[in-house]
Design a protein around this motif. Sequence first.
Motif, PDB file in Angstrom:
ATOM      1  N   CYS A 101      40.956   3.665 -38.079  1.00  0.00           N
ATOM      2  CA  CYS A 101      40.408   2.642 -37.284  1.00  0.00           C
ATOM      3  C   CYS A 101      38.842   2.377 -37.409  1.00  0.00           C
ATOM      4  O   CYS A 101      38.366   1.299 -37.999  1.00  0.00           O
ATOM      5  N   CYS A 129      43.111   1.295 -29.308  1.00  0.00           N
ATOM      6  CA  CYS A 129      43.867   2.326 -30.060  1.00  0.00           C
ATOM      7  C   CYS A 129      44.645   3.070 -29.027  1.00  0.00           C
ATOM      8  O   CYS A 129      45.765   3.332 -29.156  1.00  0.00           O
ATOM      9  N   CYS A 153      41.322   7.136 -34.642  1.00  0.00           N
ATOM     10  CA  CYS A 153      42.787   6.688 -34.723  1.00  0.00           C
ATOM     11  C   CYS A 153      43.149   6.666 -36.458  1.00  0.00           C
ATOM     12  O   CYS A 153      42.496   6.224 -37.247  1.00  0.00           O
ATOM     13  N   CYS A 165      47.898   4.675 -33.673  1.00  0.00           N
ATOM     14  CA  CYS A 165      48.257   3.775 -32.705  1.00  0.00           C
ATOM     15  C   CYS A 165      49.408   2.640 -33.286  1.00  0.00           C
ATOM     16  O   CYS A 165      49.382   2.612 -34.355  1.00  0.00           O
ATOM     17  N   HIS A 168      47.674   0.899 -36.031  1.00  0.00           N
ATOM     18  CA  HIS A 168      47.177   1.388 -37.351  1.00  0.00           C
ATOM     19  C   HIS A 168      48.313   2.142 -37.965  1.00  0.00           C
ATOM     20  O   HIS A 168      48.216   3.041 -38.911  1.00  0.00           O
TER      21      HIS A 168
HETATM   22 ZN   LIG Z   1      44.557   2.568 -33.802  1.00  0.00          ZN
END
Ligand SMILES: [Zn+2]
Length: 1750
Positions: A101, A129, A153, A165, A168
């Motif tokens: 991220c 996230c 993340c 998450c 991602h």
């Molecule tokens: Zn993420």
Amino acid sequence: MAAVETDRDAPSALCSEFLNFSAKDTAAKWLQVSNLPKEVYQHLACYVPKIYCLGPNLNPQNEDLLAPLLLQSPLEWYLCGEEPSVGLAKLEQNNQPSQLCGHVFKVGEPTYSCRECAADPTCVLCMQCFLGSVHKEHRYRMTTSGGGGFCDCGDTEAWKKGPYCQKHEPNISDSSQKDPLANLSDEMIARTYNVFSIILKYAVDMLTWEKEDELPEGLEPPARGDTYYCMLFNDEVHTYEQVIYTLQKAVNCTQKEAVSFATTVDRDGRKSVRFGDFQFCEQAKSVIVRNTSRQTKPLRVQVMHSSVVAHQCFALKALTWLGQIIRYSDALRRILCQVGLQRGPEGENSSLVDTLMLCDSKMWKGARNVYHQLFMSSLLMDTKYKKLFAIQFAKNYERLQSDYVKDDHDREFSVTDLSVQMFTVPSLARMLITEENLMTTIIRTFMDHLRHRDLHGHFQFERYTAQQAFKFRRVQSLIGDLKYVLISRPTEWTDQLREKYLEGFSAFLELLKCMQGMDPVVRQVGQHIEMEPEWEAAFTLQMKLTHIISMMQEWCSSDERVLIEAYKKCLSALTHCHSGFTDGEQPITLSMCGHSVDTIRYCVSQEKVSIHLPLSRLLAGLHALLSKTEVAYRFPELLPLSELSPPMLIEHPLRCLVLCAQVHAGMWRRNGFSLVNQIYYYHNVKCRVEMFDKDLSMLQAGASMMDPNHFLMIMLSRFELYHIFSSADCRKRYNRENANKDVVQQNNTLIEEMLHLVIMIVGERYTAGVGQVECFDEIRREIVHQLCIRPMAHSELVKALPENENKETGMERVIDSVALFKKPGVTGKGLYKLRPESAKMFNLYFHHYSRADQSKAEEAQRKIKRQNGEDSVLPPPVLPRFCPLFASLVNILQCDVLLGILGAVLQWAMEPSGGHWSESMLQRVLHLIGMGLVEEQQHLLSSAEDNDTNFNFTLKISRPGEAPANTPSILALLETLQNAPHLEVHKDMIRWILKTVANIKTTRECTASAPPSDSSGHSQEEVSIGSTVRDKDKAERKRKAEMARLRREKIMAQMSEMQRHFINENKELFQQSLEELDPSTSSTLEHSPSSCDSTLFCVGPRRWRAGGSDRRQVVTCILCQEEQEIRIDGKAMVLAAFVQRSTVMSKNRKRPPHNPDKYDPLFMHPDLSFGTHTGSCGHIMHSHCWQRYFEAVQAKEQRRQQRLRVHTSYDVENGEFLCPLCECLSNTVIPLLKFKSIYCFLSEQPDLSQWLNITSLQMKALLSAHRKAKAADADGVDDMDGVNDCPPPDGFKLDYTPKNPYSSTIKEMLTTFGTATYKVGLKVHPNEQDPRVPIMCWGSCAYTIQSIERLLVDEEKPLFGSLPCRQDDCLSSLTRFGSACWTVSSHATVQNHFIRLLAALVPDPRVENTPCILDIDMFHLLVSLVLSHPAVFSLDSSGLSADTAQLHFLHLVTVAHIVQILLSSVPEEVQMEQESGGAEREEEEKVCMFYNTLRTHLGSGLREVDSGWHLWCCVKAGILPYLRAAALFFHYLNGAPAPPELHISHLCAAGSSEQRGSHQVCPAPQHSRVHCSRSSSVHYSTISYFRFPRESNHLIELPGDYSALINQASSFTCPKSGGDKSRAPTLCLVCGAMLCSQSYCCQSELEGVDVGACTAHTFACGAGVGIFLRVRESQVLFLAGKTKGCFYAPPYLDDYGETDQGLRRGNPLHLCQERYRKIQKLWRQHSITEEIGHAQEANQTLVGIDWQHL
Ligand SMILES: [Zn+2]
Ligand SMILES: [Zn+2]
Ligand SMILES: [Zn+2]
Ligand SMILES: [Zn+2]
Ligand SMILES: [Zn+2]
Ligand SMILES: [Zn+2]
Ligand SMILES: [Zn+2]
């Protein structure tokens, strides 16, 4: 903001040139040339100075427009080879973004870390996230970012599970390992490479450029003018104030400009403060330098040529541009990384990235920020180059850190701060350790910077300078880096890792060697120490290293080979340290009880001793770890145990513990507080894990390897107690030592401490490796012992437990197994309470208890036992077994020396203590005996499996003493003591011991046959012995309970008797007062309550009245305690009162404050935007008592202010004082008045139209009389135009002046309160003559009643009977005051007010400035009419009734209000009409009729309606608040008691109040005509503005989850400094505005004072009172005026029912509605100021805060 002033013409001159520029052509040209760098440089040299830095004020608008066009666009054209927007879009499309991220955090943005899955606490997620991750269901921690750092993340190393998450989550299809460059064409790669290397080189050159007047080769401008900047740089030495002051002097600017300069310098690190020719700038520079060089080094100032500054500006832009362009594609990012890390011409460490890093400390803040950001979005986002960058970073590590230590910027502005991004990645950390030897580097660098050493090479911080202290603080960040490196333990070890780790470990041992024995102390005898020695630095170091030391041990524990090697290294380091500790001294021999041992001669009380022993403690830790290993269990011979010298191991820890004991015994008093503090920290939860706990372990380790007798003798000797116990007749101690009481006392304490230490050495088995326990057992036991003291909140427990490096205590895993959670109420916290079954773990001598804890826990535990009807004895608990290496420790309990000591103490206790033994001493001895017995029971229990049981404590204590012969055995002594009268408190324990001994003996006798008894030692036999005792106890308890019951009954009977008596008495009083009517008004008997109490009218001719003189009211003065009857002509009695302006009911917070001098308050606008509220605590005083009290307060305050210059919570200058009884803030007093006797007239009273005619004639006459008087006043001319002489009607005497019935003190108080209301309500200086005084009084009366009516609705309480006394008293005196206040004003003025008020309803062409009826609050109008009427009425003698007038007023105003409601509530759309029946039907038709009458007068403005249903609904709902308020008003005005049915509920109350006004809601047609003739002045635009009923105001809605607020605040920018983040975003809970509080940027001037944003806001939004939420602090702020404020608990709670003020703990917070409602209630009842007053009285530090700066 300074406007653009001087440089208007500059851009226009260039415009034509710019217009002809083509980015495409330029790019095309660049594609052709051979020397591209030169070409691009030429371009920059030409354009950059033309865009940037053209005048004194930089012009970002021009720059932002021109720079992309002229500079960036050609670069992008070149890079893409086509239109950039197309090319970049293509790039973005082809990009396969990485799963990271990488969101970079803004200051104040919320970050989330999962406490279950994060690899370490530095692993965080951004809010987006987080919300899409699995962790939101886990236990998480929320914090606000300090800026910098990015979202982890997608980083698989950062999370134990759930690394992605939803957003991602990687696509399984694409292989992420692919080289991103594969998607790019070769030409594109080449072009990108060219552009990036030129631009990055350019930026690096410019940012690191140090010459002020020259430019790098190829960048010299074509034309060079004499234009310079005087550039001021930031430092952390000078304060804001110094800089502002200096700038005002040096560059002749206003304070405001100076503040703006200083703010920018602080934020960006530099700012040009002057522009002009060289001379001009140089002059400013010298002034600044001269002004700031006095105490410190001067501010840094440079005079720089404008072209240099221009290129530096563009260099920053260029870096930002690079950061943006690489976002389009991972391939571009990789190329940039490659360019940056490519080795330069100077060989190693000469890449552009290296250059930037190495110049870091020379750059200004703004430049650093920009390139750090670029690093984060490029190098740290690319997995391949992150590694290469980390290596470069490690290679430069030493240099970077040295630069940082010398630099004076905070760490967040240093490149070294990036370490966290690499070192916390486990794979990188391990690689850096093995390949770059990072661990050793860090430790060595740290050692290099810490050069304070004494002769022995120990650290010495004594007398170190402020600068060294500063440096010491900065060096500590290295420890942070070391922590990052160690934070995740390796799961697999390679040989190389072992080697490098051990190398690092050795370096670490070197560091510890310098600490071993530092800051030694020597006992001060004779006089007190002269100067407190420095101790904090050493402890700071120890505290910072605590986690490191723990982590080192954990690393070692994960690999046996490493552990053994480390152990050896540590042992040899320790041996090296202690070599020669026996030097020079002859050993001495100790002997006792037939044992003897050699030791050194050493006295803690005479020689040097140090509390710092990190090496010994590390060894102790490693020893315990070794004991857990298989090697130790199976092949202990493989361990280097033979090299150990147990006496050497225990020596230093023992000295340290003896030092503590002696400090407790008061032997070191003369050494001052520094020693006390050190001892405190030694035991404190922050340090004890690696200090006290380890010393104890070391003693256990040493003792386990020694003969217990020897160990104890050495211990006695170190405690300096050996001589007491070794002497032959030690058992007769009490005979000998009469000499010195102090010494005896000291020795007693030392013996207690020594016994405690023995208890701990044998009993503390909850360290894994020492006892056979898991780590959860340890934490469980800690929690149990905390909760044994008392139930605790979660945070209290957390504070009492040691945290590991991840800030975890491990508590959550075990807490529920030992405790129950109890939720909090509206105040307080949630609490954990110990489960009853866990109490059996309780150990009175728990090693982490302080003496205070111990006695609290003992008391609590005994109490619980007694409550459960158990024996209150607290025997030692059953303990886990020792590990093999420590197993021999149990033998201490049964060794001869200990038994000798125990016997001696018991012998002493045979005689009552004359100070020669102590209760605690005996208690400890009994505890030790108990431990022996419990141990023996355990051995017996396990003997089935483990047949060798040589632990026979009972046998040993049954034997008589050995020397001197034939002394009684311990058991015999106990049996004797059992009956000693002076040992009552210990009886329980002695009895328990004897029972247990008997029990063990029985078990031993029938060992083979009988089954073992239950583990706690309560065998059948014991139960039978105990049962007789218990029966007796039971009987006794029963008897006592019976007695208690009888006593209770008796008291109850007495009380109810008294109650009955009281009621009877009161009934008489009550009736008396009702019947005692004044004879003079006996003619009104038909209206007395007896005749019509079924209809208690409170207004109108038929109203209830108590007669001419109502009940005698007698009150007591709180000051002189004298009783006083309230009489018209008596001494004045007053109520303490607080008058304040209020916007609580405001419907329009945008209305600007009125101009206090011009404002005409006669008509209140229905938006109620400002009102005056009066409140009172209800305490009554004589007016003269109060005056005396107030004068005394004033005098005291004046003296105090002169002397101390401290503030108080109240402002005497403003008439404020605290109620002498309840300390409630007050600022005036209300006089108490009696009802006036109003005669009742039996004659026929006129109906409304007749009455209106009469009144209108009266008004005419009055008006003309007034005008005549005015004209006569003006210049004596008698007949003026427009002044017609109107004769007054019959019985109306214009020249009559009524007599004022009040006594002089009451008159005085009437004036006092009137003036105070006027002063506060209008914010003006007091002026009792002002015609607005009575208006303000009526207004306050109306406003207060309205607000209380609202409050009752909001609280869902009935209209009558539910008000607390204080409010009841306040309202009644306020209304009665209102009806009397005209008597102290000019009668003509009040009459004039009345005329104007009436004209608002009954139009009178002679009265001007009458507002439209839609712009009048009708209740205010009603109150003012009724209260001003007496001034007119007093002139009338024609027999009209004042009551009739009141009733007519009520009718008139009510109709006017109905008109308001009808006009404002016609629906836009036709709504469903409903049928209703009966009485409702009739009302509906009437409303409809009335509405149609209105329509005929208003024309087409009103929509046609067919039925009255909707209208009737609107009228019913809209008029309710008004009628309720009117009912309250007349109730208090005329004193009619409220009929009891009105107490029931508010709805019913409203209904009946209509009747009580004997008033039908629907008006007769003739009434409406009056209004409709006026309605033509209605402004339609305002119709939709107000709907009735006005809703009660609420505080704003808050989100359920606190992080939503944090997120909202993090995107809030300061409104004054263009897009800057606000440091203290603060939310107004009244209107929802977000403010930039506590900051220079948003200060504004209010009444001549600089105030912060919050204070300024309160004046507009809350009339000076404000309720805010400080979002970063999670704290509610109350403000009142400019000087008062307090903090209040926020309405957000965590799962444990606690608030988190300051957001330190980071538990998720959720809105608690009840608490928020409580705050809202405080606000609605106008108690905020009062709350502040109480808070400030309770906590004086609050008074000193400069609240106005918030
Ligand atoms: Zn993420
Ligand atoms: Zn993120
Ligand atoms: Zn998780
Ligand atoms: Zn008094
Ligand atoms: Zn009071
Ligand atoms: Zn507000
Ligand atoms: Zn601001």
